[in-house]
Motif scaffolding. Structure first.
Motif, PDB file in Angstrom:
ATOM      1  N   ARG A  97       0.872  -1.391   0.114  1.00 44.07           N
ATOM      2  CA  ARG A  97       0.127   0.024  -0.022  1.00 44.07           C
ATOM      3  C   ARG A  97       0.802   1.158   0.059  1.00 44.07           C
ATOM      4  NH1 ARG A  97      -1.659   2.405   4.807  1.00 44.07           N
ATOM      5  NH2 ARG A  97      -1.496   0.767   5.816  1.00 44.07           N
ATOM      6  N   VAL A  98       1.970   1.275   0.868  1.00 39.77           N
ATOM      7  CA  VAL A  98       2.710   2.423   0.858  1.00 39.77           C
ATOM      8  C   VAL A  98       3.649   2.712  -0.293  1.00 39.77           C
ATOM      9  CG1 VAL A  98       4.719   3.773   2.251  1.00 39.77           C
ATOM     10  CG2 VAL A  98       2.726   2.526   3.554  1.00 39.77           C
ATOM     11  N   ALA A  99       4.193   1.704  -0.721  1.00 37.46           N
ATOM     12  CA  ALA A  99       4.917   1.566  -2.094  1.00 37.46           C
ATOM     13  C   ALA A  99       4.333   2.038  -3.339  1.00 37.46           C
ATOM     14  CB  ALA A  99       5.716   0.133  -2.154  1.00 37.46           C
ATOM     15  N   GLU A 100       3.050   1.497  -3.396  1.00 36.77           N
ATOM     16  CA  GLU A 100       2.060   2.141  -4.596  1.00 36.77           C
ATOM     17  C   GLU A 100       2.097   3.606  -4.248  1.00 36.77           C
ATOM     18  OE1 GLU A 100      -0.568  -1.729  -5.740  1.00 36.77           O
ATOM     19  OE2 GLU A 100      -1.346  -0.616  -4.026  1.00 36.77           O
ATOM     20  N   ASP A 101       1.560   4.158  -3.251  1.00 35.77           N
ATOM     21  CA  ASP A 101       1.481   5.303  -3.093  1.00 35.77           C
ATOM     22  C   ASP A 101       2.878   6.443  -3.162  1.00 35.77           C
ATOM     23  OD1 ASP A 101      -0.477   7.572  -1.421  1.00 35.77           O
ATOM     24  OD2 ASP A 101       1.620   8.021  -0.846  1.00 35.77           O
ATOM     25  N   LEU A 102       4.089   5.873  -2.747  1.00 34.82           N
ATOM     26  CA  LEU A 102       5.112   6.505  -2.929  1.00 34.82           C
ATOM     27  C   LEU A 102       5.597   6.411  -4.474  1.00 34.82           C
ATOM     28  CD1 LEU A 102       7.663   7.589  -2.017  1.00 34.82           C
ATOM     29  CD2 LEU A 102       8.684   5.336  -1.248  1.00 34.82           C
ATOM     30  N   ALA A 103       5.263   5.289  -5.117  1.00 38.19           N
ATOM     31  CA  ALA A 103       5.730   5.161  -6.471  1.00 38.19           C
ATOM     32  C   ALA A 103       5.085   6.391  -7.387  1.00 38.19           C
ATOM     33  CB  ALA A 103       5.460   3.979  -7.071  1.00 38.19           C
ATOM     34  N   ARG A 104       3.427   6.513  -6.967  1.00 36.86           N
ATOM     35  CA  ARG A 104       2.829   7.532  -7.558  1.00 36.86           C
ATOM     36  C   ARG A 104       3.360   8.882  -7.561  1.00 36.86           C
ATOM     37  NH1 ARG A 104      -1.181  10.489  -5.664  1.00 36.86           N
ATOM     38  NH2 ARG A 104      -1.462   9.281  -3.959  1.00 36.86           N
ATOM     39  N   ARG A 105       3.669   9.287  -6.167  1.00 36.54           N
ATOM     40  CA  ARG A 105       4.156  10.554  -5.982  1.00 36.54           C
ATOM     41  C   ARG A 105       5.640  10.702  -6.379  1.00 36.54           C
ATOM     42  NH1 ARG A 105       0.826  12.750  -1.947  1.00 36.54           N
ATOM     43  NH2 ARG A 105      -0.437  10.740  -0.555  1.00 36.54           N
ATOM     44  N   GLU A 163      -3.029  10.576   5.425  1.00 35.47           N
ATOM     45  CA  GLU A 163      -2.541  11.251   4.047  1.00 35.47           C
ATOM     46  C   GLU A 163      -1.527  11.913   4.150  1.00 35.47           C
ATOM     47  OE1 GLU A 163      -2.691  11.787  -0.235  1.00 35.47           O
ATOM     48  OE2 GLU A 163      -3.699  10.451   1.096  1.00 35.47           O
ATOM     49  N   ARG A 164      -1.536  12.688   5.300  1.00 34.99           N
ATOM     50  CA  ARG A 164      -0.329  13.716   5.645  1.00 34.99           C
ATOM     51  C   ARG A 164       0.978  12.974   6.052  1.00 34.99           C
ATOM     52  NH1 ARG A 164       0.785  19.313   4.980  1.00 34.99           N
ATOM     53  NH2 ARG A 164       2.259  19.832   6.629  1.00 34.99           N
ATOM     54  N   THR A 165       0.784  11.738   6.336  1.00 38.09           N
ATOM     55  CA  THR A 165       2.005  11.207   6.743  1.00 38.09           C
ATOM     56  C   THR A 165       2.488  10.444   5.505  1.00 38.09           C
ATOM     57  OG1 THR A 165       1.312  10.571   8.866  1.00 38.09           O
ATOM     58  CG2 THR A 165       2.890   9.030   7.831  1.00 38.09           C
ATOM     59  N   LEU A 166       1.959  10.104   4.536  1.00 33.20           N
ATOM     60  CA  LEU A 166       2.152   9.455   3.198  1.00 33.20           C
ATOM     61  C   LEU A 166       2.795  10.712   2.542  1.00 33.20           C
ATOM     62  CD1 LEU A 166      -0.659   7.219   2.333  1.00 33.20           C
ATOM     63  CD2 LEU A 166       1.627   6.574   3.446  1.00 33.20           C
ATOM     64  N   ALA A 171       4.195  13.491   3.495  1.00 32.87           N
ATOM     65  CA  ALA A 171       5.686  13.911   4.091  1.00 32.87           C
ATOM     66  C   ALA A 171       6.628  13.018   3.695  1.00 32.87           C
ATOM     67  CB  ALA A 171       5.377  14.166   5.587  1.00 32.87           C
ATOM     68  N   PHE A 172       6.216  11.570   4.134  1.00 34.29           N
ATOM     69  CA  PHE A 172       6.943  10.485   3.794  1.00 34.29           C
ATOM     70  C   PHE A 172       7.554  10.597   2.281  1.00 34.29           C
ATOM     71  CE2 PHE A 172       7.927   5.959   2.512  1.00 34.29           C
ATOM     72  CZ  PHE A 172       8.871   5.659   3.302  1.00 34.29           C
ATOM     73  N   SER A 173       6.703  10.829   1.275  1.00 31.04           N
ATOM     74  CA  SER A 173       7.244  10.671   0.127  1.00 31.04           C
ATOM     75  C   SER A 173       7.979  11.960  -0.310  1.00 31.04           C
ATOM     76  CB  SER A 173       6.078  10.761  -1.237  1.00 31.04           C
ATOM     77  OG  SER A 173       5.160  11.800  -0.885  1.00 31.04           O
ATOM     78  N   ALA A 174       7.597  12.964   0.203  1.00 30.07           N
ATOM     79  CA  ALA A 174       8.701  14.179  -0.157  1.00 30.07           C
ATOM     80  C   ALA A 174       9.951  14.083   0.465  1.00 30.07           C
ATOM     81  CB  ALA A 174       8.132  15.418   0.480  1.00 30.07           C
ATOM     82  N   ALA A 175      10.168  13.558   1.848  1.00 28.33           N
ATOM     83  CA  ALA A 175      11.100  13.323   2.455  1.00 28.33           C
ATOM     84  C   ALA A 175      12.125  12.171   1.651  1.00 28.33           C
ATOM     85  CB  ALA A 175      11.092  12.639   3.829  1.00 28.33           C
ATOM     86  N   VAL A 176      11.252  11.124   1.223  1.00 31.62           N
ATOM     87  CA  VAL A 176      12.177  10.221   0.498  1.00 31.62           C
ATOM     88  C   VAL A 176      12.707  10.906  -0.827  1.00 31.62           C
ATOM     89  CG1 VAL A 176      12.183   8.051  -1.015  1.00 31.62           C
ATOM     90  CG2 VAL A 176      11.106   7.962   1.498  1.00 31.62           C
ATOM     91  N   ALA A 177      11.948  11.840  -1.625  1.00 31.64           N
ATOM     92  CA  ALA A 177      12.299  12.228  -2.725  1.00 31.64           C
ATOM     93  C   ALA A 177      13.440  13.112  -2.419  1.00 31.64           C
ATOM     94  CB  ALA A 177      11.007  12.959  -3.436  1.00 31.64           C
ATOM     95  N   GLN A 178      13.391  13.960  -1.580  1.00 34.04           N
ATOM     96  CA  GLN A 178      14.640  14.658  -1.250  1.00 34.04           C
ATOM     97  C   GLN A 178      15.834  14.008  -1.009  1.00 34.04           C
ATOM     98  OE1 GLN A 178      14.459  18.516  -1.562  1.00 34.04           O
ATOM     99  NE2 GLN A 178      16.629  17.779  -1.681  1.00 34.04           N
ATOM    100  N   GLY A 179      15.822  12.987  -0.121  1.00 28.35           N
ATOM    101  CA  GLY A 179      16.765  11.924   0.195  1.00 28.35           C
ATOM    102  C   GLY A 179      17.290  11.599  -1.197  1.00 28.35           C
ATOM    103  N   LEU A 180      16.544  11.130  -2.040  1.00 34.31           N
ATOM    104  CA  LEU A 180      17.242  10.525  -3.367  1.00 34.31           C
ATOM    105  C   LEU A 180      17.727  11.604  -4.227  1.00 34.31           C
ATOM    106  CD1 LEU A 180      13.981   8.506  -4.163  1.00 34.31           C
ATOM    107  CD2 LEU A 180      16.180   7.676  -3.967  1.00 34.31           C
ATOM    108  N   VAL A 181      17.405  12.586  -4.187  1.00 28.28           N
ATOM    109  CA  VAL A 181      18.144  13.893  -4.693  1.00 28.28           C
ATOM    110  C   VAL A 181      19.401  14.016  -4.074  1.00 28.28           C
ATOM    111  CG1 VAL A 181      18.046  16.201  -5.463  1.00 28.28           C
ATOM    112  CG2 VAL A 181      15.790  15.153  -5.590  1.00 28.28           C
ATOM    113  N   ASP A 182      19.219  14.219  -2.825  1.00 28.05           N
ATOM    114  CA  ASP A 182      20.815  14.563  -2.150  1.00 28.05           C
ATOM    115  C   ASP A 182      21.692  13.453  -2.665  1.00 28.05           C
ATOM    116  OD1 ASP A 182      19.475  16.655  -1.257  1.00 28.05           O
ATOM    117  OD2 ASP A 182      18.986  15.726   0.749  1.00 28.05           O
TER     118      ASP A 182
END
Length: 293
Positions: free
Chosen positions: A92-100, A263-266, A268-279
């Motif tokens: 469930r979380v992976a599908e949401d993160l992938a979309r974002r 929804e807020r957790t998902l 915030a999590f996706s934005a944090a993962v995205a920024q970590g990947l960029v860094d």
């Protein structure tokens, strides 16, 4: 008693207590004031920041292999405080993160499995390699400490332990020096970004003998080469690309599990993962630094 119950009891005591009259002789500057700190994660209402992800010029588009942890045949993972199987949560979380991540326009994401699929772990490693993935992220939830049985609904028994919340990021030192350094960089970048978003990092009390705390970054733990082979995690040591496990939260903590339904957790999590990947993936300065299409 949960932290939420304790907080409600404290609040009730505060509002029913005596009201203190202000000293009429006091000047405005002498009137006492109270600064109330926001609640800490994972308490209800604890704030999370949905960061604006910053993509440097020339970042391009990067390939992320996103593993929804467990889901192999006979491997459902832990069972949460609400009796949800870990394999269900991670998908469930992976599908949401992938979309974002895809929505940023800077990532292509390949999921390790779809609903109803049972994919062996060696097949996941091979799929990431064949797809030319640049990073492998494996999502999980943790089950920590000594839990007690409880019933979230009448007749439904799960386990609960509310004393060990927080995320952790795991990486393995079992690799040649260049890959080891890239794994470490990725783990640090993700944990740092998750912490900035307001997620609490796990202190590692239950990891003794399994992982070593990374002194350079809170929430990061290292799988050591010195551990017996059967205790070294396949998806951390076998990929030839940077790979980490994100233990998103403690699945037996009632409040933290509830926050991971928000929804807020998902978001915030996706934005944090995205920024970590960029860094971790941002090209080094210079004309030769390019991203894969």
């Amino acid at each position: 008693m949960s932290r939420a119950t304790s907080l409600l009891g404290l609040w009730a005591a505060l509002i029913s207590g005596p009201v203190l009259a202000a000293d009429p002789a006091a000047t405005p500057s002498e009137t006492p004031s109270t600064v109330v700190a926001p609640p800490a994660w994972p308490a209800p209402g604890a704030p999370l920041t949905v960061a604006q992800v910053h993509f440097p010029e020339g970042f391009g588009k990067h390939r992320i292999y996103l593993d929804a942890g467990h889901g192999a045949e006979g491997n459902t993972g832990n069972k949460s405080v609400t009796c949800e199987d870990e394999e269900t949560f991670t998908l469930r979380v992976a599908e949401d993160l992938a979309r974002r991540l895809e929505a940023t326009g800077h990532f292509r994401v390949l999921l390790s499995r779809k609903p109803g699929e049972h994919v062996p772990y060696p097949s996941r490693i091979n799929a990431a390699r064949k797809w030319n993935a640049q990073v492998m992220l494996s999502l999980h939830s943790d089950a920590r400490g000594t839990a007690q049985p409880w019933e979230p609904t009448p007749g439904q028994q799960c386990y609960r332990q509310d004393a060990s919340p927080g995320f952790s990021v795991l990486w393995s030192e079992e690799a040649a020096a260049p890959l080891r350094a890239r794994r470490e960089l990725l783990a640090h970048a993700l944990a740092r970004s998750l912490g900035h978003a307001g997620f609490r990092s796990y202190d590692g009390a239950d990891y003794t003998g399994l992982y070593a705390a990374d002194a350079a970054q809170a929430g990061v733990f290292v799988a050591k080469v010195s551990e017996p082979t059967h205790r070294r995690i396949f998806v951390l040591r076998r990929p030839t690309i940077p790979s980490v496990i994100i233990e998103t939260h403690h699945a037996l903590d009632f409040e933290e599990a509830a926050r991971w339904r928000e929804e807020r957790t998902l978001e915030a999590f996706s934005a944090a993962v995205a920024q970590g990947l960029v860094d971790a993936l941002a090209p080094a300065p210079g004309p030769s630094a390019t991203a894969r299409p």
